[in-house]
Scaffold this active site. Sequence first.
Site, PDB file in Angstrom:
ATOM      1  N   GLU A  17      -2.680  -9.897  14.057  1.00  0.00           N
ATOM      2  CA  GLU A  17      -2.043  -8.910  14.949  1.00  0.00           C
ATOM      3  C   GLU A  17      -2.862  -7.625  15.096  1.00  0.00           C
ATOM      4  O   GLU A  17      -2.745  -6.916  16.092  1.00  0.00           O
ATOM      5  CB  GLU A  17      -0.639  -8.565  14.429  1.00  0.00           C
ATOM      6  CG  GLU A  17      -0.691  -7.916  13.047  1.00  0.00           C
ATOM      7  CD  GLU A  17       0.662  -7.606  12.442  1.00  0.00           C
ATOM      8  OE1 GLU A  17       1.678  -7.705  13.137  1.00  0.00           O
ATOM      9  OE2 GLU A  17       0.677  -7.266  11.241  1.00  0.00           O
ATOM     10  N   HIS A  59       7.939 -12.513  12.039  1.00  0.00           N
ATOM     11  CA  HIS A  59       8.595 -12.376  10.734  1.00  0.00           C
ATOM     12  C   HIS A  59       8.959 -13.703  10.085  1.00  0.00           C
ATOM     13  O   HIS A  59       9.394 -13.717   8.932  1.00  0.00           O
ATOM     14  CB  HIS A  59       9.820 -11.468  10.867  1.00  0.00           C
ATOM     15  CG  HIS A  59       9.431 -10.063  11.171  1.00  0.00           C
ATOM     16  ND1 HIS A  59       9.045  -9.653  12.425  1.00  0.00           N
ATOM     17  CD2 HIS A  59       9.320  -8.970  10.372  1.00  0.00           C
ATOM     18  CE1 HIS A  59       8.725  -8.376  12.403  1.00  0.00           C
ATOM     19  NE2 HIS A  59       8.886  -7.935  11.167  1.00  0.00           N
ATOM     20  N   VAL A  60       8.790 -14.800  10.814  1.00  0.00           N
ATOM     21  CA  VAL A  60       9.046 -16.097  10.174  1.00  0.00           C
ATOM     22  C   VAL A  60       8.086 -16.290   8.989  1.00  0.00           C
ATOM     23  O   VAL A  60       8.392 -16.985   8.024  1.00  0.00           O
ATOM     24  CB  VAL A  60       8.929 -17.234  11.218  1.00  0.00           C
ATOM     25  CG1 VAL A  60       7.498 -17.564  11.569  1.00  0.00           C
ATOM     26  CG2 VAL A  60       9.639 -18.489  10.756  1.00  0.00           C
ATOM     27  N   GLY A  62      -1.036  -9.256   9.813  1.00  0.00           N
ATOM     28  CA  GLY A  62      -2.288  -8.756   9.248  1.00  0.00           C
ATOM     29  C   GLY A  62      -2.727  -7.566  10.073  1.00  0.00           C
ATOM     30  O   GLY A  62      -3.447  -7.722  11.046  1.00  0.00           O
ATOM     31  N   ARG A  63      -2.191  -6.383   9.684  1.00  0.00           N
ATOM     32  CA  ARG A  63      -2.438  -5.217  10.530  1.00  0.00           C
ATOM     33  C   ARG A  63      -3.829  -4.622  10.318  1.00  0.00           C
ATOM     34  O   ARG A  63      -4.479  -4.190  11.263  1.00  0.00           O
ATOM     35  CB  ARG A  63      -1.377  -4.140  10.332  1.00  0.00           C
ATOM     36  CG  ARG A  63      -1.121  -3.728   8.906  1.00  0.00           C
ATOM     37  CD  ARG A  63      -0.050  -2.634   8.833  1.00  0.00           C
ATOM     38  NE  ARG A  63       1.061  -2.918   9.700  1.00  0.00           N
ATOM     39  CZ  ARG A  63       1.447  -2.149  10.732  1.00  0.00           C
ATOM     40  NH1 ARG A  63       0.828  -1.020  10.976  1.00  0.00           N
ATOM     41  NH2 ARG A  63       2.470  -2.479  11.470  1.00  0.00           N
ATOM     42  N   THR A  70       2.832  -8.233  -0.941  1.00  0.00           N
ATOM     43  CA  THR A  70       2.757  -8.206   0.518  1.00  0.00           C
ATOM     44  C   THR A  70       2.217  -9.544   1.001  1.00  0.00           C
ATOM     45  O   THR A  70       1.332 -10.121   0.369  1.00  0.00           O
ATOM     46  CB  THR A  70       1.841  -7.089   1.086  1.00  0.00           C
ATOM     47  OG1 THR A  70       1.549  -7.390   2.459  1.00  0.00           O
ATOM     48  CG2 THR A  70       0.522  -6.966   0.371  1.00  0.00           C
ATOM     49  N   ARG A  79      -1.688 -20.896  26.097  1.00  0.00           N
ATOM     50  CA  ARG A  79      -0.320 -20.631  25.654  1.00  0.00           C
ATOM     51  C   ARG A  79      -0.415 -19.760  24.394  1.00  0.00           C
ATOM     52  O   ARG A  79      -1.449 -19.753  23.723  1.00  0.00           O
ATOM     53  CB  ARG A  79       0.422 -21.921  25.292  1.00  0.00           C
ATOM     54  CG  ARG A  79       0.767 -22.791  26.482  1.00  0.00           C
ATOM     55  CD  ARG A  79       1.846 -22.157  27.361  1.00  0.00           C
ATOM     56  NE  ARG A  79       2.300 -23.045  28.410  1.00  0.00           N
ATOM     57  CZ  ARG A  79       1.730 -23.169  29.613  1.00  0.00           C
ATOM     58  NH1 ARG A  79       0.651 -22.444  29.916  1.00  0.00           N
ATOM     59  NH2 ARG A  79       2.214 -24.004  30.508  1.00  0.00           N
ATOM     60  N   ASP A 125       0.414  -9.737   3.425  1.00  0.00           N
ATOM     61  CA  ASP A 125      -0.917  -9.462   3.992  1.00  0.00           C
ATOM     62  C   ASP A 125      -2.044  -9.624   2.971  1.00  0.00           C
ATOM     63  O   ASP A 125      -3.210  -9.727   3.349  1.00  0.00           O
ATOM     64  CB  ASP A 125      -0.970  -8.033   4.551  1.00  0.00           C
ATOM     65  CG  ASP A 125      -0.109  -7.868   5.791  1.00  0.00           C
ATOM     66  OD1 ASP A 125       0.357  -8.884   6.330  1.00  0.00           O
ATOM     67  OD2 ASP A 125       0.101  -6.722   6.211  1.00  0.00           O
ATOM     68  N   GLU A 171       0.804  -1.220   0.000  1.00  0.00           N
ATOM     69  CA  GLU A 171       0.000   0.000   0.000  1.00  0.00           C
ATOM     70  C   GLU A 171       0.847   1.286   0.000  1.00  0.00           C
ATOM     71  O   GLU A 171       0.623   2.182  -0.818  1.00  0.00           O
ATOM     72  CB  GLU A 171      -0.883  -0.052   1.258  1.00  0.00           C
ATOM     73  CG  GLU A 171      -1.810   1.082   1.434  1.00  0.00           C
ATOM     74  CD  GLU A 171      -2.004   1.407   2.916  1.00  0.00           C
ATOM     75  OE1 GLU A 171      -1.477   0.672   3.782  1.00  0.00           O
ATOM     76  OE2 GLU A 171      -2.677   2.412   3.180  1.00  0.00           O
TER      77      GLU A 171
HETATM   78  O1  F6P Z   1       4.386  -6.695   5.298  1.00  0.00           O
HETATM   79  C1  F6P Z   1       3.272  -6.316   6.058  1.00  0.00           C
HETATM   80  C2  F6P Z   1       3.519  -6.649   7.461  1.00  0.00           C
HETATM   81  O2  F6P Z   1       3.874  -7.979   7.434  1.00  0.00           O
HETATM   82  C3  F6P Z   1       2.421  -6.414   8.475  1.00  0.00           C
HETATM   83  O3  F6P Z   1       1.476  -7.429   8.616  1.00  0.00           O
HETATM   84  C4  F6P Z   1       3.202  -6.194   9.731  1.00  0.00           C
HETATM   85  O4  F6P Z   1       2.456  -5.502  10.695  1.00  0.00           O
HETATM   86  C5  F6P Z   1       4.325  -5.412   9.223  1.00  0.00           C
HETATM   87  O5  F6P Z   1       4.614  -5.890   7.951  1.00  0.00           O
HETATM   88  C6  F6P Z   1       5.564  -5.453  10.108  1.00  0.00           C
HETATM   89  O6  F6P Z   1       6.644  -4.965   9.407  1.00  0.00           O
HETATM   90  P1  F6P Z   1       7.996  -4.424  10.020  1.00  0.00           P
HETATM   91  O7  F6P Z   1       8.319  -5.256  11.198  1.00  0.00           O
HETATM   92  O8  F6P Z   1       8.965  -4.577   8.912  1.00  0.00           O
HETATM   93  O9  F6P Z   1       7.753  -3.001  10.385  1.00  0.00           O
END
Ligand code: F6P
Length: 342
Positions: free
Chosen positions: A222, A272-273, A170-171, A125, A266, A127, A103
Amino acid sequence: MRVGILTGGGDCPGLNAVIRAVVRKAERHYGDEVIGFRDGWRGVVDNQWIPLDVESCRGLLPRGGTVLGTSRHTPFSLPDGMAAATKTMRTLALDALIAIGGEGTLSCACEMSDRGFDVVGIPKTIDNDVGMTERTFGFDTAITVATDAIDRLHTTAESHERVIFVEVMGRNVGHIATWAGIAGGAAFILVPEEPFDLDDLCAALLRRQRRGRFASIVVVAEGARPRPGTFEVAEPPVDAYGHKRLGGIANVIAAEVEARTGLETRVTILGHVQRGGTPTPSDRVLATRFGVAAIDAVHDGAFGQMVALRNGAIERVCLRDATAKLKPVSDDLLDVARTFFS
Ligand code: F6P
């Protein structure tokens, strides 16, 4: 032609595959020269780049990340950025620029196009939230990683009769959560599109427990948030680019569920994996199709456009339309997911 290429925003699997595809078709089919800007738009502003040719792209297809580097900077976020970017384009005598991003990077490409830059966009992306395209590459890899994790977490959850919360990226939208949650047989999926009710979740988990041997996987995007007024969650910090730094909501929810129900919980945060490592075959193919289509678009003078997957075919859409609105998870798919919530 002399064509520049850049990768911006968060990295994702398939970026190197798309670079390779652009270079291959540009050099071998059109006889173009391609240069790769370092670290996204920052390289355009700072005039930092490397030459790209078929030889230098050998071995790139399966490699994760981006050999060009990436950043969230844009000419609008850097001092005198527009003037510097314009100078770079003139100095290098570039005929066109291919911007690969999500985006933020594509919105910038749209602005640059409005200001006379000859830009073509490619959506990427994990996402999968870019508008006007059914898919972005990176998404298939992310849901493959997340589904594999959920499969593994089922067996340990069952052995201990626990509720395991799996947090995925998934922000703003919950494509990864919904797809991986359905594929992984999650008991519940919490997505940003639909604020959740913690009371409902607790009641449903207790109902599941009363039915007998018990284990539940709850997939949490997230960016998932409770229905306003039902449960307070602290606002996340904001980074230098105005992005909320997300991650950790599953810890908050799990602690509250455990306190309210007595169920043992738990949490696994995949982080980031989901974004690293080698792309799946499907992402390699999509990235390759996008790369080939983008250099074709450059030669057709289709500037201000983005290549997109629509009804299974590669089409061109207007960058302005593609960046106007993020693509949410469809109601149909959310309904399918809900069928299994109990
Ligand atoms: O690429 C999108 C995304 O994976 C989002 O879901 C996540 O919130 C964000 O990147 C985190 O990115 P960074 O840690 O590089 O700021």
